[in-house]
Design a protein around this motif. Structure first.
Motif, PDB file in Angstrom:
ATOM      1  N   LEU A  40      -6.902   9.521   8.732  1.00 58.27           N
ATOM      2  CA  LEU A  40      -6.316   9.035   7.474  1.00 58.27           C
ATOM      3  C   LEU A  40      -4.815   9.284   7.425  1.00 58.27           C
ATOM      4  O   LEU A  40      -4.029   8.430   6.971  1.00 58.27           O
ATOM      5  CB  LEU A  40      -7.013   9.746   6.313  1.00 58.27           C
ATOM      6  N   VAL A  93     -12.113   2.000   4.821  1.00 57.67           N
ATOM      7  CA  VAL A  93     -10.788   1.530   5.236  1.00 57.67           C
ATOM      8  C   VAL A  93     -10.802   1.462   6.748  1.00 57.67           C
ATOM      9  O   VAL A  93     -11.057   2.467   7.417  1.00 57.67           O
ATOM     10  CB  VAL A  93      -9.682   2.488   4.751  1.00 57.67           C
ATOM     11  N   ILE A 146       1.102   3.154   7.827  1.00 53.91           N
ATOM     12  CA  ILE A 146       1.521   2.366   6.659  1.00 53.91           C
ATOM     13  C   ILE A 146       2.986   2.638   6.362  1.00 53.91           C
ATOM     14  O   ILE A 146       3.792   1.727   6.125  1.00 53.91           O
ATOM     15  CB  ILE A 146       0.629   2.696   5.462  1.00 53.91           C
ATOM     16  N   GLU A 147       3.362   3.907   6.392  1.00 53.65           N
ATOM     17  CA  GLU A 147       4.766   4.254   6.116  1.00 53.65           C
ATOM     18  C   GLU A 147       5.664   3.653   7.172  1.00 53.65           C
ATOM     19  O   GLU A 147       6.739   3.100   6.857  1.00 53.65           O
ATOM     20  CB  GLU A 147       4.924   5.772   6.098  1.00 53.65           C
ATOM     21  N   ARG A 190       5.982  -0.002   6.576  1.00 52.87           N
ATOM     22  CA  ARG A 190       6.881  -0.272   5.447  1.00 52.87           C
ATOM     23  C   ARG A 190       8.345  -0.009   5.854  1.00 52.87           C
ATOM     24  O   ARG A 190       9.278  -0.598   5.300  1.00 52.87           O
ATOM     25  CB  ARG A 190       6.494   0.626   4.268  1.00 52.87           C
ATOM     26  N   LEU A 222      -3.259   6.851   9.552  1.00 55.42           N
ATOM     27  CA  LEU A 222      -3.227   5.549   8.877  1.00 55.42           C
ATOM     28  C   LEU A 222      -2.087   5.489   7.874  1.00 55.42           C
ATOM     29  O   LEU A 222      -1.308   4.500   7.815  1.00 55.42           O
ATOM     30  CB  LEU A 222      -4.572   5.324   8.182  1.00 55.42           C
ATOM     31  N   ASN A 223      -1.980   6.555   7.092  1.00 60.55           N
ATOM     32  CA  ASN A 223      -0.869   6.588   6.120  1.00 60.55           C
ATOM     33  C   ASN A 223       0.487   6.578   6.837  1.00 60.55           C
ATOM     34  O   ASN A 223       1.449   5.938   6.377  1.00 60.55           O
ATOM     35  CB  ASN A 223      -0.992   7.829   5.241  1.00 60.55           C
ATOM     36  N   VAL A 272       0.856  -1.190   0.000  1.00 59.27           N
ATOM     37  CA  VAL A 272       0.000   0.000   0.000  1.00 59.27           C
ATOM     38  C   VAL A 272       0.888   1.233   0.000  1.00 59.27           C
ATOM     39  O   VAL A 272       1.808   1.339   0.796  1.00 59.27           O
ATOM     40  CB  VAL A 272      -0.925   0.024   1.226  1.00 59.27           C
ATOM     41  N   ARG A 273       0.585   2.106  -0.925  1.00 63.82           N
ATOM     42  CA  ARG A 273       1.380   3.325  -0.984  1.00 63.82           C
ATOM     43  C   ARG A 273       0.725   4.454  -0.182  1.00 63.82           C
ATOM     44  O   ARG A 273       1.396   5.155   0.559  1.00 63.82           O
ATOM     45  CB  ARG A 273       1.535   3.769  -2.442  1.00 63.82           C
ATOM     46  N   GLU A 274      -0.583   4.615  -0.321  1.00 65.55           N
ATOM     47  CA  GLU A 274      -1.246   5.706   0.390  1.00 65.55           C
ATOM     48  C   GLU A 274      -2.757   5.470   0.356  1.00 65.55           C
ATOM     49  O   GLU A 274      -3.269   4.790  -0.535  1.00 65.55           O
ATOM     50  CB  GLU A 274      -0.941   7.068  -0.275  1.00 65.55           C
ATOM     51  N   VAL A 275      -3.388   6.017   1.357  1.00 63.88           N
ATOM     52  CA  VAL A 275      -4.851   5.944   1.407  1.00 63.88           C
ATOM     53  C   VAL A 275      -5.400   7.382   1.316  1.00 63.88           C
ATOM     54  O   VAL A 275      -4.957   8.257   2.056  1.00 63.88           O
ATOM     55  CB  VAL A 275      -5.331   5.272   2.702  1.00 63.88           C
ATOM     56  N   LEU A 276      -6.345   7.583   0.411  1.00 62.75           N
ATOM     57  CA  LEU A 276      -6.932   8.920   0.226  1.00 62.75           C
ATOM     58  C   LEU A 276      -8.461   8.838   0.396  1.00 62.75           C
ATOM     59  O   LEU A 276      -9.048   7.756   0.273  1.00 62.75           O
ATOM     60  CB  LEU A 276      -6.605   9.448  -1.182  1.00 62.75           C
ATOM     61  N   LYS A 277      -9.014   9.979   0.663  1.00 63.45           N
ATOM     62  CA  LYS A 277     -10.464  10.019   0.759  1.00 63.45           C
ATOM     63  C   LYS A 277     -11.014  11.134  -0.139  1.00 63.45           C
ATOM     64  O   LYS A 277     -10.677  12.294   0.063  1.00 63.45           O
ATOM     65  CB  LYS A 277     -10.929  10.266   2.193  1.00 63.45           C
TER      66      LYS A 277
END
Lengths: 148, 425
Positions: B251, A85, B258-259, B262, B254-255, A21-26
């Motif tokens: 969000l 999400v 995720i980072e 990773r 969350l990102n 997953v690179r990024e989550v956007l809304k």
């Protein structure tokens, strides 16, 4: 233990490995593509990179509303529109997948229930097989998209 | 020369005797028969001459008497048309005088019979006319009697109706009294109504003033409620903004997670921070969700209160207008009640006048009833008199008929006398 991003498409739960997953956007600004095939909602500008956005619920062949959350995949250079999400979770009681969808690598249990772990590569291949016979997307185009 | 019958008899006797004596002398002198037969012949001749002369003289003497007898018989039979003429009137005697007397009697009887015939005819005509007239008069009298009886019955009916009319007028007068009393009561009630309506108008004015204050307060509360609703709306917008900010934070966390995931082991600490931030964002989002829910409830309640206030304001406005109309209505009631009172007074006065007039009218009707009763009595008397007159006329008609019959009988009796003229009837 691997971390998994839990997302929802309709009433089904799916997971993506965090590394994929690179990024989550809304609700980012979505640019519609003329003569786009069914399932391709359009494209978004992600840090000056054009990323195609697919309707995940249509890719599953299910019926429902298009989600407003956009999950950008790391390696495939594509994004999936999902309904929700739910954040990161840990996969427990992992079982092999691929029964209903060929791009579901595993089936695991999380706090919200059973979810299918998405294999981005297999999903990409499945998309390529589905869209190429129609002439909507050629292999070169797809390679050009994914190579960017 | 007039010779009486006695002398005529004497002269005839003398002639017969002289003839017999002369024959006694002549027969012997003539010597026609023997001597012994002379006496017989002379006797026979004397008898014959005596008989002949006696018959001639007797016929001469009795001829006028027979004429007179036949004339008397004609007269007795009623024939007055002929005059008696004696055939042998050479030497008039008593028969001539008797004939003259019979002629005069005949003439007088003729005049009398003619007069009687003319008079009886006229009497019959007059009697017939009188009978006809009396019959007509009787018929007219009957008609008059019927008309008078009808008038009498009509007068009786009229008297009864006039009595009823009089009774009705008296009842009307009583009703007029009652109407006048009711009108006075209505006037008093109208006066009380005026007073009550005036008090009601004052109360309505006071109520309007109080209601105006209440309405002003309600309107002020409505304005405050509108301001409060606007502020609640603004709070809702702020809450929406905070919710969106929390979602973006979530969000972003969350990102970040995720980072960090990773990044592997190097990002473990950052993962913890990102997760805490994510939890904090979740907490703030839930809190904002609760706040938003409360704001929504508050907005709904505010809207309902505002709506209720608007309805109350509208109701109060309509109540104000209703009270205003009630005040106007009270004023109109006062005016109308005053008018009604005045009119009731006028009705009372007019009713009293009407009662007086109706009383006079009743008296007049009584007078009319009295006159009608007198007329009815007079009609009955007239009817009786007319009946008496009719009876008298009937009797007169009968008398006229009797007179006519008598005249007819007289004419019948007189008709047996012939006077030489043709009867006209």
């Amino acid at each position: 233990m691997a971390r998994t991003l839990l997302l929802a498409s309709g009433r089904a739960l799916f997971g993506l490995d965090v590394k994929e997953v690179r990024e989550v956007l809304k609700s980012p600004p979505l640019h519609y593509v003329p003569l786009a095939p069914a399932g391709l909602l359009g494209a978004i500008n992600l840090h000056d990179v054009v990323v195609p956005v697919f309707d995940f619920i249509q890719l599953r062949g299910a019926k429902g509303e298009t989600g407003e959350h956009i999950v950008v995949l790391q390696g495939a250079c594509m994004a999936l529109a999902v309904n929700a999400v739910h954040g990161l979770c840990h996969r427990t009681i992992v079982m092999p997948g691929g029964v209903m969808y060929p791009w579901v690598r595993e089936v695991f249990l999380c706090a919200r229930g059973l979810a299918g772990l998405i294999d981005p590569v297999a999903l990409q291949q499945s998309l390529q097989r589905r869209l190429s016979p129609t002439g909507a997307v050629t292999t070169e185009q797809w390679s050009g998209w994914t190579s960017r | 020369m007039r010779v009486e019958i006695t002398y005529k008899f004497v002269m005839g006797f003398i002639i017969v005797v002289a003839s017999i004596v002369a024959l006694n002398y002549l027969v012997p002198a003539a010597a026609l028969v023997p001597h012994y037969l002379e006496q017989t012949l002379s006797t026979a001749c004397a008898l014959l001459v005596g008989l002949m002369l006696g018959w001639i003289f007797s016929k001469a003497f009795t001829a006028n008497i027979l004429v007179l007898k036949s004339a008397a018989e004609r007269i007795s039979d009623g024939d007055l048309s002929q005059t008696v003429y004696l055939p042998n009137n050479l030497l008039p005697d008593e028969t001539a005088e008797l004939a003259d007397s019979l002629n005069r009697v005949t003439t007088n009887l003729r005049e009398l019979v003619g007069y009687i015939r003319t008079s009886s005819s006229r009497v019959a005509e007059e009697a017939q006319g009188l009978s006809t007239m009396s019959q007509e008069v009787t018929a007219s009298a009957h008609e008059v009697t019927g008309a008078v009886e009808q008038i009498s019955r009509g007068a009786e009916t009229q008297a009864a109706m006039v009595e009823q009319a009089s009774e009705h007028f008296r009842q009307m007068a009583m009703s007029g009294d009652q109407v006048a009393e009711a009108a006075r009561a209505a006037a008093r009630a109208a006066g009380e109504t005026v007073q009550t309506a005036e008090r009601g108008g004052q109360v309505v004015t006071l109520a309007m003033s109080k209601l105006g204050q209440v309405l002003d307060g309600v309107e002020q509360h409505g304005q405050q409620m509108l301001s409060f609703s606007a502020r609640v709306q603004k709070i809702g917008k702020v809450a929406d903004f905070i919710t969106a900010l929390s979602q973006k934070t979530n969000l972003l966390a969350l990102n970040a997670s995720i980072e960090a995931a990773r990044a592997g082991e190097h990002g473990r600490g950052f993962t913890v921070v990102a997760e805490e931030i994510c939890k904090l964002a979740d907490s703030s989002e839930r809190a904002m969700a609760e706040i938003t829910e409360m704001i929504v409830v508050l907005q709904e309640e505010s809207a309902s209160v505002q709506k209720a206030l608007k309805e109350n304001v509208l109701g109060m406005s309509s109540g104000r207008s209703a009270v205003h109309r009630t005040g106007k209505t009270f004023e109109e009631i006062v005016t109308t009640a005053k008018i009604a009172g005045d009119r009731a007074e006028a009705i009372s006065t007019l009713s009293l006048q009407q009662v007086g007039e109706v009383g006079k009218l009743a008296d007049t009707v009584d007078e009319i009833a009295r006159v009608v009763s007198e007329n009815a009595a007079a009609s009955e008397e007239s009817s009786a008199a007319s009946e008496q007159q009719s009876a008298a006329m009937e009797r007169m008609a009968l008398s006229a008929q009797d007179l006519y019959a008598l005249a007819e009988e007289l004419q019948e009796r007189v008709s047996r006398f012939h006077i030489g003229l043709k009867r006209t009837n």
